[in-house]
Design an enzyme around this catalytic site. Structure first.
Site, PDB file in Angstrom:
ATOM      1  N   CYS A 130       2.952 -56.505-104.993  1.00  0.00           N
ATOM      2  CA  CYS A 130       3.436 -57.825-104.583  1.00  0.00           C
ATOM      3  C   CYS A 130       3.239 -58.886-105.654  1.00  0.00           C
ATOM      4  O   CYS A 130       3.675 -60.019-105.492  1.00  0.00           O
ATOM      5  CB  CYS A 130       2.752 -58.247-103.283  1.00  0.00           C
ATOM      6  SG  CYS A 130       3.745 -57.861-101.822  1.00  0.00           S
ATOM      7  N   GLY A 134      11.880 -66.323 -92.023  1.00  0.00           N
ATOM      8  CA  GLY A 134      10.729 -67.196 -91.832  1.00  0.00           C
ATOM      9  C   GLY A 134       9.548 -66.494 -91.219  1.00  0.00           C
ATOM     10  O   GLY A 134       8.414 -66.950 -91.362  1.00  0.00           O
ATOM     11  N   ASP A 135       9.785 -65.377 -90.537  1.00  0.00           N
ATOM     12  CA  ASP A 135       8.681 -64.598 -89.978  1.00  0.00           C
ATOM     13  C   ASP A 135       8.596 -63.265 -90.706  1.00  0.00           C
ATOM     14  O   ASP A 135       9.378 -62.970 -91.611  1.00  0.00           O
ATOM     15  CB  ASP A 135       8.849 -64.396 -88.475  1.00  0.00           C
ATOM     16  CG  ASP A 135       7.847 -65.224 -87.683  1.00  0.00           C
ATOM     17  OD1 ASP A 135       6.645 -65.010 -87.895  1.00  0.00           O
ATOM     18  OD2 ASP A 135       8.272 -66.084 -86.885  1.00  0.00           O
ATOM     19  N   ASP A 143       4.553 -55.516 -91.575  1.00  0.00           N
ATOM     20  CA  ASP A 143       5.419 -56.509 -90.935  1.00  0.00           C
ATOM     21  C   ASP A 143       5.692 -56.150 -89.477  1.00  0.00           C
ATOM     22  O   ASP A 143       5.732 -57.024 -88.594  1.00  0.00           O
ATOM     23  CB  ASP A 143       6.747 -56.603 -91.687  1.00  0.00           C
ATOM     24  CG  ASP A 143       6.615 -57.302 -93.030  1.00  0.00           C
ATOM     25  OD1 ASP A 143       5.637 -58.036 -93.216  1.00  0.00           O
ATOM     26  OD2 ASP A 143       7.492 -57.095 -93.887  1.00  0.00           O
ATOM     27  N   SER A 186      18.810 -43.565-103.235  1.00  0.00           N
ATOM     28  CA  SER A 186      18.033 -43.311-104.440  1.00  0.00           C
ATOM     29  C   SER A 186      18.893 -43.564-105.664  1.00  0.00           C
ATOM     30  O   SER A 186      20.122 -43.436-105.632  1.00  0.00           O
ATOM     31  CB  SER A 186      17.513 -41.869-104.455  1.00  0.00           C
ATOM     32  OG  SER A 186      18.598 -40.947-104.442  1.00  0.00           O
TER      33      SER A 186
END
Length: 737
Positions: A404, A433-434, A474, A526
C-alpha cells in the site's frame, strides 16, 4: 521489485542458508546471471555462523553478531526468500516440497542445510535436552537457563553429551558463562568412547587441562539411559543432576534427505562428486556439512563449505547456462581453532598444538572477517542518472514502495471521487467513500470491493496470500461474509514454464486464503508487465446493516486490532535496512486472516480497515463521515517490532508525505510515533468505534483470540478533527506480534 530486460527463463533454488549458500548469494548479488530467477528456502530469516557458537555460549558475543541476515542477503542478491522448511526433494520431477507451502519447482538446485545434533533415540532428550544444532532453539534455551541461574531460580548444574571437540568447547564455554553469574558451576561432560576428543589426539592433553581448570567433570566410556527434568540418567543407574542438558554427540544428517530417495551415505549425508553434483542427479548440487565428498572424504568443518562456495557458484551458473563444470579439490589439512571458555584458544594442525589468548584473538579476527562479508553488504553502483531530465517539484528520489506504500496520494484520489456524479441507480445503496460498495441484488444486499498490491516480495505465494487477505479486509470491515473473487495478476516477463510455476504458486496460496474465509475464485485476468502485482475483486453478503465509516458517536472508544508500522518496515527492507527477524514477524502477521476479529466487532458503530492512507487517514475518514472528532494516544498504539527505530532514522514510505498532508493531527509533533500515524499499512488491522461499555469486553476477547489489539483513543464532539492526548482508557499491556 527487481526488473530485468531479459525474460526470466530458468529457476535456481538454494535449499538452506548454510555458509556455502550465503557466499553464493553474496557473489550472485555482485554478478547475477541474466534470465535466472533465484530462490532461497530456509526455515529461518537468519542463518547462524556456527564457528562463533562457543563464544556466544561463553558470553563473548551477542546473538546478532553471529547471524547472517537472509532477508537482507536475498534482497541484495535479487532473490526471493521462502521462509519454510524443505521436507522432500523429487530430483526426477525437479520439485522441492516446503512445509506449509507445497511444491517449488526448479531447473537447477543446491542443498546446504547443515546438520543437527538432536538425539531422537535417547528417551526424554526431545523434552528435556537442547541440541547444539540448530543454533536458534539452543541459544534461546541456554539464555533462559543462564537467566534463571543468575536470579537464583536454578542451580548452576549442566551436562554436555558428547566429548568431541564441539562438546569440549561447549562445556568450557558453559562453565565460563555460569561463573560470570557469580555461581559455582557443576558441569559434566559425558563421552561414550574411552577418551575425549578422539579426532584430536595431539590436543587432548591440553583440553583435559582446560576442563580441569574449570572444574568440569569428565565421564568417558559412559552409556546413557534417558534424560529427565532432573538431569541425566546413566545406564548403570546413577544420575547426574542438571537443569540444562546439551546434545553435541556427533553430526547427524537431516532424515528427509534419505527419505527423498536421494543417494546418501549410511549416515544419511548426500553423496556428491568432484563437481559438487549429487551422484546420479544432473541438476542437483550439495555443499557444506550435509554433503559427503565421495572423491575426497573430509570431516564436518565449515572451512570446506567456505572453500567450496566459489566452485559451487561457478557450477550453478554453468548448469543454468550450458557451461562446463569444474572440480572442487579440498585441502587435506586444515587449522583447528578451539575455544577454551575464556578468551583463550587452542590451535591444532599437522600434529602440532598451541594455546593461549593470542590464538583466541586470531580466531576472533577470522570469524569477524567472515561475518563482515555480510554486514555491511557490498555497495553496488547505482544506475547512472540522466544528464538532462524534466523539472520535478517533488524531490524524493527513493525507490517506489510496494504494497500500500505505492498508492495514489489521498488528495488526488479524493479529488477524483469528488468530481464523480453520485449513484443514480436505485440498487446502488452506497458507493465511493467506504471500504466497499453496497448493492441491492433483488432483496439481497451484496458488498463489492477491489484491491491491488504492487509486489514487495519476490515470493509470489506469500504476495498472493497477503494480497487476498488485504482485499478481504474491506469485506470483513463492512460486516459482510466473503462470497466470490476475481483475481488479477501481472507477472514479470518470463518463459512459459516459469509462468506456469508462478501462476500455480499464486493461485494455490490465494485459493487457500479465500476458501478459508468462505469465498471462491470464479475468474480473473492475467498479463505480463514490468513487475509483479496481484489484485482481487471481491463480493460479500450482508445479513444485517453494513458497518460503514459513518456512525461513530462522541465518547466511543477506538479499538485497533493490529500493530502499525508495516509501511516503514517494508520501505526499510527494500533499502536493505530492516532486520530479518522483524520482517519475518511482519510477514507472518500480514499472512494471518482477521475474519474472527471483525466478527468480534460486529456491533461497532463505525469500522474500517487501516491500509494505504495510514491510521490517521482512515480515522479521518471516520470523523468526516460521522461529523465528529477524535483523540489519539500514541503511547497506546501497538507497533510492529523495529518500526519505531526505523521511523526515528527517517525511513518513510513513498506515500507518507501525502498521507500526512491529507490528515493532519493537532499536537502530533515530529517524533517517530507521530510519523507512524501516517504510515501506509498493508493488510492492516481494523479500526472500530464502540460504545465505552462494550470496548473493554471486546478488547479482552480480541486479545484472548491472539490479536495484538488496544484501545488507542476515543471519539469527541465535532467538527471533524484529529488531535493527540492521553487516552481516558487504561492502556493495553505491552505486546508484540
Amino acid at each position: 521489485m527487481q526488473s530485468t530486460a531479459r525474460p526470466l527463463s530458468r529457476d535456481l533454488v538454494l535449499v538452506g542458508g548454510g555458509h556455502a549458500h550465503a557466499l553464493v548469494l553474496r557473489m550472485w548479488g555482485m554478478d547475477p546471471l541474466p534470465g535466472a530467477r533465484l530462490t532461497v528456502i530456509d526455515p529461518n530469516p537468519v542463518a547462524p555462523y556456527t564457528g562463533m557458537l562457543p563464544g556466544l555460549v561463553a558470553g563473548h558475543y551477542r546473538r546478532e553478531e553471529l547471524e547472517i541476515d537472509l532477508v537482507k542477503l536475498a534482497r541484495f542478491a535479487g532473490a526471493r526468500l521462502v521462509v519454510g522448511a524443505a521436507t522432500r526433494i523429487d530430483a526426477e520431477a525437479r520439485r522441492i516440497t516446503v512445509a506449509g507451502r507445497g511444491d517449488i519447482s526448479y531447473d537447477v538446485a543446491s542443498v546446504d542445510v547443515g546438520i543437527h545434533s538432536g538425539m531422537p533415540g535417547l528417551p526424554g532428550f526431545a523434552e528435556h535436552g537442547a541440541a547444539a544444532k540448530p543454533l536458534g532453539p539452543f541459544a534461546q534455551a541456554w539464555d533462559g537457563f543462564v537467566a534463571r541461574v543468575a536470579k537464583g531460580e536454578a542451580a548452576a548444574q549442566a551436562a554436555v553429551i558428547g566429548g568431541g571437540i564441539a562438546g569440549v568447547e561447549l562445556a568450557l564455554a558453559m562453565a565460563h558463562r555460569l561463573q560470570g553469574t557469580g555461581a559455582r558451576p557443576e558441569i559434566t561432560l559425558i563421552e561414550r568412547a574411552s577418551v575425549i576428543a578422539p579426532d584430536a589426539p595431539v590436543a587432548r592433553a591440553r583440553l583435559r587441562t582446560a576442563l580441569s581448570g574449570y572444574g568440569v567433570r569428565v565421564l568417558t566410556g559412559a552409556e546413557l539411559r534417558a534424560i529427565s527434568e532432573a538431569g541425566v540418567e546413566m545406564a548403570d543407574g546413577t544420575s547426574i543432576p542438571a537443569g540444562f542438558v546439551a546434545g553435541a554427540a556427533g553430526a547427524r544428517a537431516h532424515s528427509w534427505l534419505a527419505g527423498s530417495g536421494l543417494p546418501v551415505t549410511d549416515a544419511g549425508f548426500l553423496r556428491v562428486g568432484a563437481d559438487l553434483r549429487v551422484e546420479g542427479c544432473e541438476t542437483l548440487f550439495a555443499a557444506g556439512d550435509c554433503a559427503h565428498l565421495s572423491h575426497a572424504p573430509r570431516p564436518k568443518a565449515g572451512v570446506f563449505a567456505v572453500r567450496a562456495a566459489p566452485v559451487l557458484r561457478d557450477n550453478l551458473r554453468a548448469g543454468l547456462s550450458g557451461g562446463d563444470l569444474r572440480a572442487f579439490h579440498p585441502q587435506r589439512h586444515y587449522l583447528k581453532l578451539i575455544s577454551l571458555g575464556r578468551k583463550s584458544a587452542l590451535a591444532e594442525k599437522a600434529g602440532m598444538a598451541f594455546s593461549g589468548p593470542l590464538l583466541w584473538h586470531w580466531k576472533d579476527r577470522i570469524d569477524r572477517k567472515f561475518m563482515a562479508k555480510f554486514d555491511p553488504l557490498p555497495k553496488m553502483p547505482e544506475p547512472e542518472a540522466p544528464r538532462v531530465a524534466a523539472l520535478n517539484e517533488e524531490t524524493g528520489q527513493e525507490p517506489l514502495c510496494g504494497g500500500c506504500g505505492s498508492k495514489v496520494a489521498p488528495d488526488v484520489l479524493s479529488g477524483m471521487l469528488a468530481a464523480q456524479d453520485g449513484a443514480t441507480r436505485p440498487d446502488v445503496l452506497a458507493g465511493p467513500g467506504d471500504d466497499a460498495a453496497v448493492l441491492d441484488m433483488g432483496g439481497v444486499r451484496q458488498v463489492l470491493t477491489t484491491d491491488h498490491l504492487r509486489g514487495f516480495s519476490e515470493d509470489h505465494g506469500l504476495m498472493a496470500r497477503i494480497a487476498a487477505l488485504h482485499a478481504l479486509g474491506d469485506i470483513w470491515a463492512m460486516g459482510a461474509r466473503p462470497q466470490a473473487a476475481l483475481v488479477s495478476i501481472t507477472l514479470p516477463r518470463m518463459s512459459e514454464a516459469l509462468q506456469a510455476r508462478s501462476m500455480a504458486e499464486i493461485t494455490a496460496e490465494a485459493d487457500d486464503a479465500l476458501r478459508a474465509a468462505g469465498a471462491e475464485i470464479v475468474g480473473g485476468h492475467s498479463t505480463m508487465g514490468a513487475e509483479l502485482s496481484i489484485g482481487f475483486t471481491l463480493t460479500g453478503l450482508l445479513e444485517g446493516n453494513a458497518i460503514t465509516n459513518a456512525g461513530a458517536r462522541p465518547n466511543d472508544a477506538l479499538i485497533l486490532t493490529r500493530p502499525i508500522g508495516s509501511g516503514t518496515l517494508l520501505a526499510a527492507e527494500m533499502r536493505g535496512q530492516a532486520r530479518g527477524g522483524d520482517i519475518r514477524t511482519l510477514w507472518e502477521v500480514l499472512a494471518t486472516p482477521q475474519g474472527d476479529a471483525a466478527a468480534l466487532l460486529s456491533d461497532a458503530h463505525a469500522m474500517t480497515d487501516v491500509t494505504g492512507f495510514g491510521l490517521a487517514g482512515h480515522l479521518w475518514a471516520i470523523c468526516r463521515a460521522s461529523t465528529c472528532g477524535a483523540v489519539l494516544d500514541p503511547a497506546a498504539i501497538p507497533l510492529f517490532a523495529g518500526a519505531e527505530a526505523l521511523a526515528a532514522q527517517g525511513i518513510r514510505s513513498t506515500i507518507w508525505t501525502a498521507n500526512r498532508r491529507a490528515a493532519p493531527v493537532t499536537g502530533a509533533g515530529e517524533d517517530a510515533r507521530a510519523a507512524l500515524l501516517h504510515d501506509p499499512q498493508t493488510a492492516g488491522g481494523f479500526l472500530a468505534a464502540l460504545p465505552p461499555d462494550l470496548a473493554e469486553d471486546r478488547l479482552r476477547a480480541l486479545q484472548a483470540a491472539g490479536h495484538v489489539a488496544a484501545i488507542i483513543g476515543h471519539i469527541t464532539e465535532g467538527p471533524p478533527q484529529l488531535a493527540i492526548a492521553p487516552s481516558r482508557y487504561p492502556p493495553a499491556p505491552p505486546q508484540r506480534p
